[in-house]
Design a protein around this motif. Structure first.
Motif, short mmCIF file in Angstrom:
data_model
loop_
_atom_site.label_atom_id
_atom_site.label_comp_id
_atom_site.label_asym_id
_atom_site.label_seq_id
_atom_site.Cartn_x
_atom_site.Cartn_y
_atom_site.Cartn_z
N THR A 164 0.49 1.57 -5.70
CA THR A 164 0.34 2.65 -4.71
C THR A 164 1.43 2.69 -3.65
O THR A 164 1.17 3.09 -2.52
N GLN A 165 2.63 2.32 -3.99
CA GLN A 165 3.75 2.47 -3.07
C GLN A 165 4.60 3.65 -3.50
O GLN A 165 4.47 4.15 -4.61
N ARG A 166 5.47 4.09 -2.58
CA ARG A 166 6.36 5.18 -2.92
C ARG A 166 7.75 4.90 -2.36
O ARG A 166 7.91 4.18 -1.38
N GLU A 167 8.74 5.48 -3.02
CA GLU A 167 10.13 5.34 -2.61
C GLU A 167 10.70 6.74 -2.40
O GLU A 167 10.61 7.59 -3.28
#
Length: 78
Positions: free
Chosen positions: A35-38
């Motif tokens: 559930t991370q974003r870049e």
């Protein structure tokens, strides 16, 4: 014409930086595991972000991208 020689650079520079940071609030984020974003790129308008996201889907069809409005960002403007 006379030039403005008023030396209020510190306050006006801070205001200019704050204004520039608000210009590119639309961003394309790549969804990462856990559930991370870049953030991939930033844009001034939603339509520009949507168009570039379509291009990204053509170039890398297996990746997952999302257009986000990032008004509280902490990263540098790209």
């Amino acid at each position: 014409m006379p030039e403005n020689t008023d030396n209020r650079t510190s306050q006006s520079d801070n205001q200019t930086i704050a204004y520039k940071e608000r210009l590119n609030s639309w961003a394309i984020a790549r969804q990462l595991p856990n559930t991370q974003r870049e953030i991939i790129a930033r844009f001034r308008s939603r339509s520009d972000a949507d168009g570039y996201m379509r291009h990204l889907h053509q170039e890398v069809p297996n990746a997952s991208y999302t257009v986000v409005f990032d008004c509280q960002r902490q990263e540098a403007v790209i």
